[in-house]
Design a protein around this motif. Structure first.
Motif, PDB file in Angstrom:
ATOM      1  N   ARG A  55       0.829  -1.207   0.000  1.00  0.00           N
ATOM      2  CA  ARG A  55       0.000   0.000   0.000  1.00  0.00           C
ATOM      3  C   ARG A  55       0.869   1.264   0.000  1.00  0.00           C
ATOM      4  NH1 ARG A  55      -5.312   1.184   1.076  1.00  0.00           N
ATOM      5  NH2 ARG A  55      -5.701   3.311   1.800  1.00  0.00           N
ATOM      6  N   ALA A  56       1.919   1.256   0.805  1.00  0.00           N
ATOM      7  CA  ALA A  56       2.817   2.412   0.870  1.00  0.00           C
ATOM      8  C   ALA A  56       3.571   2.594  -0.442  1.00  0.00           C
ATOM      9  CB  ALA A  56       3.788   2.249   2.031  1.00  0.00           C
ATOM     10  N   ALA A  57       3.994   1.495  -1.040  1.00  0.00           N
ATOM     11  CA  ALA A  57       4.782   1.578  -2.273  1.00  0.00           C
ATOM     12  C   ALA A  57       3.966   2.160  -3.426  1.00  0.00           C
ATOM     13  CB  ALA A  57       5.310   0.197  -2.645  1.00  0.00           C
ATOM     14  N   PHE A  58       2.670   1.860  -3.470  1.00  0.00           N
ATOM     15  CA  PHE A  58       1.823   2.358  -4.551  1.00  0.00           C
ATOM     16  C   PHE A  58       1.821   3.892  -4.618  1.00  0.00           C
ATOM     17  CE2 PHE A  58      -0.746  -1.678  -5.175  1.00  0.00           C
ATOM     18  CZ  PHE A  58      -0.569  -1.723  -6.549  1.00  0.00           C
ATOM     19  N   VAL A  59       1.975   4.544  -3.496  1.00  0.00           N
ATOM     20  CA  VAL A  59       1.907   6.012  -3.477  1.00  0.00           C
ATOM     21  C   VAL A  59       3.266   6.653  -3.183  1.00  0.00           C
ATOM     22  CG1 VAL A  59      -0.530   6.031  -2.845  1.00  0.00           C
ATOM     23  CG2 VAL A  59       1.189   5.993  -1.036  1.00  0.00           C
ATOM     24  N   ASP A  60       4.322   5.872  -3.213  1.00  0.00           N
ATOM     25  CA  ASP A  60       5.662   6.384  -2.946  1.00  0.00           C
ATOM     26  C   ASP A  60       6.251   6.966  -4.233  1.00  0.00           C
ATOM     27  OD1 ASP A  60       8.422   6.712  -2.420  1.00  0.00           O
ATOM     28  OD2 ASP A  60       8.396   5.098  -0.939  1.00  0.00           O
ATOM     29  N   PRO A  61       6.569   8.263  -4.275  1.00  0.00           N
ATOM     30  CA  PRO A  61       7.060   8.883  -5.505  1.00  0.00           C
ATOM     31  C   PRO A  61       8.443   8.389  -5.929  1.00  0.00           C
ATOM     32  CG  PRO A  61       7.230  10.424  -3.660  1.00  0.00           C
ATOM     33  CD  PRO A  61       6.441   9.240  -3.169  1.00  0.00           C
ATOM     34  N   ARG A  62       9.100   7.605  -5.085  1.00  0.00           N
ATOM     35  CA  ARG A  62      10.405   7.074  -5.468  1.00  0.00           C
ATOM     36  C   ARG A  62      10.289   5.895  -6.423  1.00  0.00           C
ATOM     37  NH1 ARG A  62      12.807   6.121   0.421  1.00  0.00           N
ATOM     38  NH2 ARG A  62      10.649   5.350   0.637  1.00  0.00           N
ATOM     39  N   PHE A  63       9.066   5.402  -6.612  1.00  0.00           N
ATOM     40  CA  PHE A  63       8.805   4.370  -7.610  1.00  0.00           C
ATOM     41  C   PHE A  63       8.214   5.020  -8.854  1.00  0.00           C
ATOM     42  CE2 PHE A  63       8.591   1.979  -3.618  1.00  0.00           C
ATOM     43  CZ  PHE A  63       9.382   0.880  -3.912  1.00  0.00           C
ATOM     44  N   CYS A  64       8.597   4.559 -10.029  1.00  0.00           N
ATOM     45  CA  CYS A  64       8.045   5.096 -11.271  1.00  0.00           C
ATOM     46  C   CYS A  64       7.653   3.952 -12.195  1.00  0.00           C
ATOM     47  CB  CYS A  64       9.057   6.012 -11.960  1.00  0.00           C
ATOM     48  SG  CYS A  64      10.523   5.172 -12.619  1.00  0.00           S
ATOM     49  N   LYS A  65       6.967   4.296 -13.282  1.00  0.00           N
ATOM     50  CA  LYS A  65       6.561   3.293 -14.271  1.00  0.00           C
ATOM     51  C   LYS A  65       7.347   3.420 -15.579  1.00  0.00           C
ATOM     52  CE  LYS A  65       4.073   0.653 -13.551  1.00  0.00           C
ATOM     53  NZ  LYS A  65       2.657   0.454 -13.849  1.00  0.00           N
ATOM     54  N   ASP A  66       7.914   4.581 -15.820  1.00  0.00           N
ATOM     55  CA  ASP A  66       8.639   4.831 -17.071  1.00  0.00           C
ATOM     56  C   ASP A  66      10.136   4.691 -16.827  1.00  0.00           C
ATOM     57  OD1 ASP A  66       9.674   5.669 -19.451  1.00  0.00           O
ATOM     58  OD2 ASP A  66       8.648   7.615 -19.483  1.00  0.00           O
ATOM     59  N   ARG A  67      10.695   3.559 -17.201  1.00  0.00           N
ATOM     60  CA  ARG A  67      12.106   3.323 -16.910  1.00  0.00           C
ATOM     61  C   ARG A  67      13.037   4.156 -17.784  1.00  0.00           C
ATOM     62  NH1 ARG A  67      13.739  -2.583 -19.369  1.00  0.00           N
ATOM     63  NH2 ARG A  67      12.224  -2.694 -21.057  1.00  0.00           N
ATOM     64  N   THR A  68      12.521   4.748 -18.865  1.00  0.00           N
ATOM     65  CA  THR A  68      13.388   5.577 -19.708  1.00  0.00           C
ATOM     66  C   THR A  68      13.812   6.854 -18.997  1.00  0.00           C
ATOM     67  OG1 THR A  68      11.551   6.804 -20.747  1.00  0.00           O
ATOM     68  CG2 THR A  68      12.207   4.714 -21.762  1.00  0.00           C
ATOM     69  N   THR A  69      13.155   7.185 -17.891  1.00  0.00           N
ATOM     70  CA  THR A  69      13.493   8.404 -17.145  1.00  0.00           C
ATOM     71  C   THR A  69      14.544   8.157 -16.072  1.00  0.00           C
ATOM     72  OG1 THR A  69      11.711   8.063 -15.527  1.00  0.00           O
ATOM     73  CG2 THR A  69      11.150   9.271 -17.533  1.00  0.00           C
ATOM     74  N   LEU A  70      15.047   6.944 -15.966  1.00  0.00           N
ATOM     75  CA  LEU A  70      15.972   6.616 -14.884  1.00  0.00           C
ATOM     76  C   LEU A  70      17.361   7.205 -15.087  1.00  0.00           C
ATOM     77  CD1 LEU A  70      15.007   2.881 -14.231  1.00  0.00           C
ATOM     78  CD2 LEU A  70      14.331   4.907 -12.924  1.00  0.00           C
ATOM     79  N   GLY A  71      17.670   7.634 -16.306  1.00  0.00           N
ATOM     80  CA  GLY A  71      18.987   8.214 -16.546  1.00  0.00           C
ATOM     81  C   GLY A  71      19.853   7.301 -17.394  1.00  0.00           C
ATOM     82  N   SER A  72      20.709   7.898 -18.209  1.00  0.00           N
ATOM     83  CA  SER A  72      21.524   7.119 -19.143  1.00  0.00           C
ATOM     84  C   SER A  72      22.526   6.208 -18.440  1.00  0.00           C
ATOM     85  CB  SER A  72      22.268   8.068 -20.092  1.00  0.00           C
ATOM     86  OG  SER A  72      23.087   8.968 -19.361  1.00  0.00           O
TER      87      SER A  72
END
Length: 415
Positions: A55-72
């Motif tokens: 439940r906490a992870a679903f709303v944690d901004p440190r998780f994302c869905k777009d892996r292309t934004t993780l950095g080169s």
């Protein structure tokens, strides 16, 4: 210590497919945050299994869905697009973050207004009765092939047009469904190249549909998306991703939940009897069926944008993470007697449709179609039971969806 040493079925084994809950329960109790090799995908995945943590992870901004934004500098980001021709298929709603996500979700949500869902309910009830008409004299049916699949595929597929005519003319919706199932049902030995071939065919079918809709108003949701594209509100890639999200994603997940809901009722006959005698429990029953064994075992993958400590375990930046719904929804810290199906369960705050900005957009539609399917069966047929022993029901492989290949039942028709 491995899962095998804990004397429960190994993840993704035949025993796990037949009944995943002992494995998930054991992980939650012993390794609630653990990294496991994910078969067939050449990657390792962190499994989070406790209700509080999920439940906490679903709303944690440190998780994302777009892996292309993780950095080169992140290996995971550098492998996001193996084939440049398939980039559009990575722009689905459940694969992008804000602000792109909010903009696209607002547009897609026009197809799920209360008025539209109510209209689809009328269509669904008429179609469900038609499906029962076709088998009621036989005294037997396959709840997957004869009800769950066509009801989901044709009603949700109707968002890209009307129901197929008797000659089957028009868009090849059946083929699109088959291709979507091949993506969500991994087969041992399937190579990344073969998965890409499936995606290319999905893209070709979808582009064909888009061209048919150009310059016309078909009165359906997808025509509205095409018009938005023509006005410059969404890109060609975003338009392609929308049809994949709505049809490929929505049809299969809903059909899986309907089939699994019936399996739960058939293997808990005392609760099926309660529902038949107290139809007013239907709303509560659907929520409990979602908690007990919804069609989605886990949410689609999330990625860590930075180092995250959860459940006392540190997950490094750039990792793949699975929020395991089946484990969280049977956590005894949250639910009393969690392995028991209780259609009158109070305070059922399950996570079956996710949480936060990426919660399931079509959850009202999924609830409605499942309600229609169950109510139609209870109204039209008498006692029904599995036509095979419960341990002979075959389940589709994979960890994302859980659904039986078939669910044969025998029944008596109501007079």
């Amino acid at each position: 210590m491995t899962i095998e040493e804990k004397a429960v079925p190994e993840l993704f084994s035949d025993g796990f497919l037949a009944d995943p809950f002992p494995t998930y329960n054991h992980l939650r109790e012993n390794d609630p945050v653990v990294r496991i090799d994910y078969p067939g995908h050449r990657l390792s995945v962190w499994f989070i299994t406790r209700y509080e943590d999920v439940r906490a992870a679903f709303v944690d901004p440190r998780f994302c869905k777009d892996r292309t934004t993780l950095g080169s500098d992140c290996p995971l980001a550098s492998t996001a697009h193996h084939d440049p021709e398939l980039v559009a298929l990575t722009r689905c709603l459940n694969m992008v973050d804000d602000p792109e996500h909010t903009r696209l979700r607002r547009l897609v949500s026009t197809g799920f207004t209360p008025r539209r869902v109510k209209q689809m309910e009328t269509e669904a009830r008429a179609y469900a009765n038609k499906l029962i008409d076709a088998v009621v004299a036989d005294g037997r049916m396959d709840l997957v092939a004869n009800l769950a699949n066509p009801l989901s595929f044709d009603i949700i597929g109707g968002m890209i047009g009307g129901l197929p005519d008797e000659e089957g003319r028009g868009f090849d919706r059946v083929r699109l469904r088959e291709l979507g199932q091949r993506l969500t049902t991994p087969i041992n030995g399937t190579t990344p190249l073969e998965y890409n071939e499936i995606k290319h065919e999905i893209k070709r079918l979808t582009l064909d549909l888009i061209e048919r809709r150009r310059g016309s108003d078909g009165g359906d949701s997808f025509s509205a998306f095409v018009q938005a594209n023509e006005r410059g509100e969404i890109t060609d890639d975003e338009l392609l991703a929308m049809i994949v999200t709505l049809v490929v994603g929505g049809m299969d997940t809903t059909a899986s939940f309907i089939a699994t809901a019936f399996h739960s009722l058939l293997t808990n006959p005392e609760q099926l009897k309660v529902l038949r005698e107290q139809p007013e429990l239907m709303e509560s029953a659907v929520e409990e069926l979602l908690r007990y064994a919804g069609g989605m075992q886990m949410a689609s993958f999330h990625y860590t944008k930075e180092e995250v400590e959860i459940g006392g375990v540190t997950i490094p930046r750039g990792e793949v993470v699975a929020f395991v719904l089946f484990a969280a929804n049977r956590d005894p810290e949250q639910f009393e007697n969690p392995d028991q199906l209780d259609l009158n369960r109070p305070d059922n705050s399950h996570l079956g449709f996710g949480l936060g900005m990426h919660n399931c957009l079509g959850q009202k539609l999924g609830r409605m179609l499942t309600t229609v399917a169950i109510e139609t069966v209870l109204e039209r047929i008498g006692d029904f039971q599995l036509a095979v022993p419960a341990d002979q029901v075959h389940w589709r492989p994979g960890a994302l969806l859980r659904a039986p290949h078939e669910l044969p039942v025998v029944f008596t028709a109501k007079s």
